[in-house]
Design a protein around this motif. Structure first.
Motif, short mmCIF file in Angstrom:
data_model
loop_
_atom_site.label_atom_id
_atom_site.label_comp_id
_atom_site.label_asym_id
_atom_site.label_seq_id
_atom_site.Cartn_x
_atom_site.Cartn_y
_atom_site.Cartn_z
N ASP A 188 0.84 -1.21 0.00
CA ASP A 188 0.00 0.00 0.00
C ASP A 188 0.87 1.25 0.00
O ASP A 188 0.59 2.21 -0.72
CB ASP A 188 -0.95 0.00 1.19
N ARG A 189 1.93 1.24 0.83
CA ARG A 189 2.86 2.38 0.86
C ARG A 189 3.55 2.55 -0.50
O ARG A 189 3.73 3.67 -0.98
CB ARG A 189 3.91 2.18 1.95
N LEU A 190 3.93 1.43 -1.11
CA LEU A 190 4.60 1.48 -2.41
C LEU A 190 3.66 2.05 -3.47
O LEU A 190 4.08 2.87 -4.30
CB LEU A 190 5.08 0.08 -2.81
N LEU A 191 2.41 1.66 -3.44
CA LEU A 191 1.43 2.19 -4.38
C LEU A 191 1.26 3.69 -4.19
O LEU A 191 1.18 4.45 -5.17
CB LEU A 191 0.09 1.48 -4.21
N SER A 192 1.24 4.14 -2.94
CA SER A 192 1.11 5.57 -2.66
C SER A 192 2.30 6.35 -3.23
O SER A 192 2.13 7.40 -3.86
CB SER A 192 1.01 5.78 -1.15
N GLU A 193 3.51 5.82 -3.01
CA GLU A 193 4.72 6.49 -3.55
C GLU A 193 4.72 6.47 -5.07
O GLU A 193 5.13 7.43 -5.72
CB GLU A 193 5.99 5.82 -3.01
N SER A 194 4.25 5.38 -5.66
CA SER A 194 4.20 5.28 -7.11
C SER A 194 3.22 6.31 -7.68
O SER A 194 3.50 6.95 -8.70
CB SER A 194 3.77 3.87 -7.52
N ASN A 195 2.09 6.49 -7.01
CA ASN A 195 1.13 7.51 -7.45
C ASN A 195 1.72 8.91 -7.33
O ASN A 195 1.49 9.77 -8.18
CB ASN A 195 -0.17 7.41 -6.64
N ARG A 196 2.50 9.12 -6.25
CA ARG A 196 3.20 10.40 -6.09
C ARG A 196 4.19 10.63 -7.22
O ARG A 196 4.31 11.74 -7.76
CB ARG A 196 3.94 10.40 -4.75
N GLN A 197 4.89 9.56 -7.60
CA GLN A 197 5.86 9.65 -8.70
C GLN A 197 5.16 10.03 -10.01
O GLN A 197 5.62 10.91 -10.74
CB GLN A 197 6.58 8.31 -8.88
N ILE A 198 4.04 9.40 -10.27
CA ILE A 198 3.29 9.69 -11.50
C ILE A 198 2.81 11.14 -11.49
O ILE A 198 2.90 11.84 -12.52
CB ILE A 198 2.11 8.71 -11.65
N ALA A 199 2.33 11.61 -10.36
CA ALA A 199 1.87 13.00 -10.25
C ALA A 199 3.03 13.98 -10.47
O ALA A 199 2.88 14.98 -11.19
CB ALA A 199 1.21 13.24 -8.90
N LEU A 200 4.18 13.68 -9.88
CA LEU A 200 5.35 14.55 -10.05
C LEU A 200 5.82 14.57 -11.51
O LEU A 200 6.17 15.63 -12.04
CB LEU A 200 6.49 14.10 -9.14
N LEU A 201 5.83 13.40 -12.13
CA LEU A 201 6.23 13.36 -13.55
C LEU A 201 5.26 14.17 -14.41
O LEU A 201 5.67 14.84 -15.35
CB LEU A 201 6.31 11.92 -14.04
N GLY A 202 3.97 14.13 -14.05
CA GLY A 202 2.99 14.94 -14.77
C GLY A 202 3.24 16.42 -14.58
O GLY A 202 3.17 17.22 -15.54
N ASP A 203 3.56 16.83 -13.35
CA ASP A 203 3.85 18.24 -13.07
C ASP A 203 5.11 18.69 -13.82
O ASP A 203 5.14 19.79 -14.38
CB ASP A 203 4.03 18.46 -11.57
N ILE A 204 6.13 17.85 -13.82
CA ILE A 204 7.37 18.19 -14.53
C ILE A 204 7.11 18.28 -16.02
O ILE A 204 7.64 19.19 -16.70
CB ILE A 204 8.47 17.16 -14.20
N ALA A 205 6.28 17.39 -16.55
CA ALA A 205 5.95 17.44 -17.98
C ALA A 205 5.23 18.74 -18.32
O ALA A 205 5.50 19.35 -19.36
CB ALA A 205 5.09 16.24 -18.36
N ASN A 206 4.35 19.19 -17.42
CA ASN A 206 3.65 20.46 -17.65
C ASN A 206 4.62 21.63 -17.66
O ASN A 206 4.50 22.55 -18.48
CB ASN A 206 2.57 20.68 -16.59
N VAL A 207 5.60 21.60 -16.74
CA VAL A 207 6.59 22.68 -16.68
C VAL A 207 7.43 22.70 -17.96
O VAL A 207 7.75 23.76 -18.49
CB VAL A 207 7.49 22.51 -15.43
N LEU A 208 7.75 21.49 -18.45
CA LEU A 208 8.56 21.39 -19.67
C LEU A 208 7.74 21.57 -20.94
O LEU A 208 8.30 21.63 -22.04
CB LEU A 208 9.29 20.04 -19.72
N GLY A 209 6.41 21.62 -20.80
CA GLY A 209 5.55 21.80 -21.96
C GLY A 209 5.39 20.52 -22.78
O GLY A 209 5.18 20.58 -23.98
#
Length: 170
Positions: free
Chosen positions: A53-74
């Motif tokens: 469950d903790r691993l899934l939570s961190e993985s979801n955080r990783q996906i969200a961060l990658l999405g935010d970084i992608a938005n910053v990079l356009g």
């Protein structure tokens, strides 16, 4: 963006640590399976579920961060991966190196976890086969001999023997 990358590195390290704990559980599970200790296996499975469950939570955080970084990079958030981010950060070698190290450590831990899971799967399959063998053996102990158990139409009845295994009248 630097803070997003640092947070992503932290998430990757957290995931690696959780995988480390899961590897310890997997190694412990191997010993438990060999001993056949069902209560210990149940407790360990609960612990593994909490770690998952903790691993899934961190993985979801990783996906969200990658999405935010992608938005910053356009770029499109579906396309962004850690490897693509490392390539995109070629102009920032220190951040790229941190990400590369974190990614490699995470992949190494995931591969080790996969190896342990394959071992434990083999042990579980052997335990299931042994249990099926025991069940078949116990059934055959109570089954009457096929040559002496016919009905009036000359068919084998497949009847079971009575509860007592000793006939004192013989």
């Amino acid at each position: 963006m630097a803070s997003l990358v640092e947070e992503l590195v932290e998430v990757l390290h957290n995931e690696k640590e959780i995988y480390g704990e899961l590897i310890e559980c997997g190694t412990e599970k191997k010993d438990i399976l060999i001993r056949g200790d069902i209560p210990a296996l149940e407790a360990l499975t609960e612990k593994e579920q909490a770690l998952s469950d903790r691993l899934l939570s961190e993985s979801n955080r990783q996906i969200a961060l990658l999405g935010d970084i992608a938005n910053v990079l356009g770029k499109g958030s579906e396309q962004m991966t850690v490897t693509k981010l490392i390539v995109a950060l070629a102009s920032q070698p220190q951040a790229a190196q941190q990400l590369t190290d974190a990614r490699d450590q995470l992949l190494e831990a995931a591969n080790e976890m996969q190896r342990i899971n394959v071992q434990n799967e083999a042990l579980l399959n052997q335990a299931i086969e042994l249990t099926e063998f025991d069940i078949t053996l116990f059934k055959s102990l109570r089954q009457a001999p096929e040559t002496a158990n016919y009905n009036r139409n000359a068919y084998n009845t497949g009847a079971l023997l009575g509860g007592s295994g000793f006939d004192a009248k013989q």
